[in-house]
Scaffold this motif. Structure first.
Motif, mmCIF file in Angstrom:
data_model
loop_
_atom_site.group_PDB
_atom_site.id
_atom_site.type_symbol
_atom_site.label_atom_id
_atom_site.label_comp_id
_atom_site.label_asym_id
_atom_site.label_seq_id
_atom_site.Cartn_x
_atom_site.Cartn_y
_atom_site.Cartn_z
ATOM 1 N N GLY A 56 -14.060 -40.037 26.739
ATOM 2 C CA GLY A 56 -12.683 -38.499 26.209
ATOM 3 C C GLY A 56 -12.270 -37.689 27.146
ATOM 4 N N LEU A 57 -13.479 -37.041 28.195
ATOM 5 C CA LEU A 57 -12.360 -36.835 29.882
ATOM 6 C C LEU A 57 -11.644 -37.638 30.380
ATOM 7 N N PHE A 58 -11.793 -39.341 30.624
ATOM 8 C CA PHE A 58 -10.667 -39.591 30.941
ATOM 9 C C PHE A 58 -9.178 -39.906 30.446
ATOM 10 N N LEU A 59 -9.302 -39.975 29.335
ATOM 11 C CA LEU A 59 -8.230 -39.704 28.591
ATOM 12 C C LEU A 59 -7.537 -37.991 27.383
ATOM 13 N N SER A 60 -8.320 -37.232 27.499
ATOM 14 C CA SER A 60 -8.141 -35.862 27.255
ATOM 15 C C SER A 60 -6.655 -35.383 27.802
ATOM 16 N N PRO A 61 -6.039 -35.767 29.522
ATOM 17 C CA PRO A 61 -4.726 -36.030 29.085
ATOM 18 C C PRO A 61 -4.094 -36.355 28.487
ATOM 19 N N LEU A 62 -4.253 -37.039 27.474
ATOM 20 C CA LEU A 62 -2.836 -37.712 26.800
ATOM 21 C C LEU A 62 -3.204 -37.091 25.554
ATOM 22 N N VAL A 63 -3.922 -35.650 25.118
ATOM 23 C CA VAL A 63 -3.292 -35.287 24.768
ATOM 24 C C VAL A 63 -3.105 -33.801 24.661
#
Length: 264
Positions: A100-107
């Motif tokens: 979730g930390l790595f993908l968080s910049p998407l949101v």
């Protein structure tokens, strides 16, 4: 049923035409011989494309964007490969949180990231540095590579790796000779997707670029605030062409359907 199928085709066609209409109009305006934003009539001209390449600021900003996108995409993929391996194969506490930390910049809105990074760079005295600008782009584009690599590694048959390990191969050799070639389409597709997003990034870059590191999208924004002429359309047409060419290359290497649905 055939009537419903025809309606669906018509509806999808209209949606695609609606989405492509602005891009088509911009590309057509780029060929106008007039001095104002207008569609070309019977006479088409390349004068505004010549002006783009004769404008030193646009050429410099294009080189900055090209170099920045290349460096950022390479760093993002280099970070995403081991992270994706750890997430898909590891079984440790916090694995989902790490994903979730790595993908968080998407949101997270890029405007918020830009303001936050500007304040952080100002505190550590890193404003105007190309290195820190590249690292900021890495934060934004790494999730795109992560998404493709996680999809490529999910359900990956590791029997060949186990066979190589049982025959005495080191883990580094297994990764270099077996794992990496098998996930290479995901790596290449992730790199191209990161390149496109880094090259087109403008919202965050406005806050953290310096006069020596101005990217092409930021330069376009600055130029549009001063004057509007067909040269902006010519620059936009060039970016559309570059993005389309990269997307076609991405489709040939990995497949746009896999990128969109995130399947292996």
């Amino acid at each position: 049923m055939p009537r419903n199928g025809s309606f669906a085709i018509l509806f999808n066609t209209l949606v695609v035409m609606f989405m492509l209409a602005p891009l088509v109009i911009v590309c057509l305006v780029a060929f106008t011989p007039e001095n104002t934003l207008s569609l070309p009539g019977w006479t088409w001209s390349l004068r505004w494309f010549r002006k783009v390449f004769e404008h030193p600021d646009f050429v410099t900003s294009f080189i900055n964007s090209l170099w920045l996108a290349t460096v950022s995409a390479s760093l993002a993929v280099g970070l995403a490969v081991p992270a994706s391996l750890a997430i898909t194969r590891g079984n440790f506490p916090g694995r989902q949180a790490l994903e979730g930390l790595f993908l968080s910049p998407l949101v997270i809105p890029h405007l918020v990231l830009g303001v936050a990074l500007l304040q952080m760079f100002a505190r550590i005295g890193a404003t105007g540095s190309f290195v820190w600008l590249a690292l900021a782009h890495v934060v934004v584009i790494t999730p795109y590579a992560m998404r493709l690599l996680i999809a490529a590694m999910t359900g990956y048959d590791r029997s060949v790796e186990h066979a190589a390990l049982s025959l005495g191969a080191s883990r580094l050799t297994v990764f270099r000779r077996i794992t990496l070639p098998m996930i290479l389409p995901g790596v290449s597709g992730g790199w191209l997707l990161c390149f496109i997003n880094s090259f087109d990034e403008v919202t965050m870059s406005i806050f953290i670029t310096a006069p020596s590191t101005i990217t092409l999208p930021v330069k376009m924004y600055m130029y549009a605030t001063e004057s509007i002429d067909p040269m902006m359309a010519a620059v936009s047409a060039l970016i559309v062409g570059l993005t389309a060419a990269t997307a076609l290359l991405l489709d040939r290497i990995y497949g746009l359907d896999r990128v969109l649905v995130g399947q292996r």
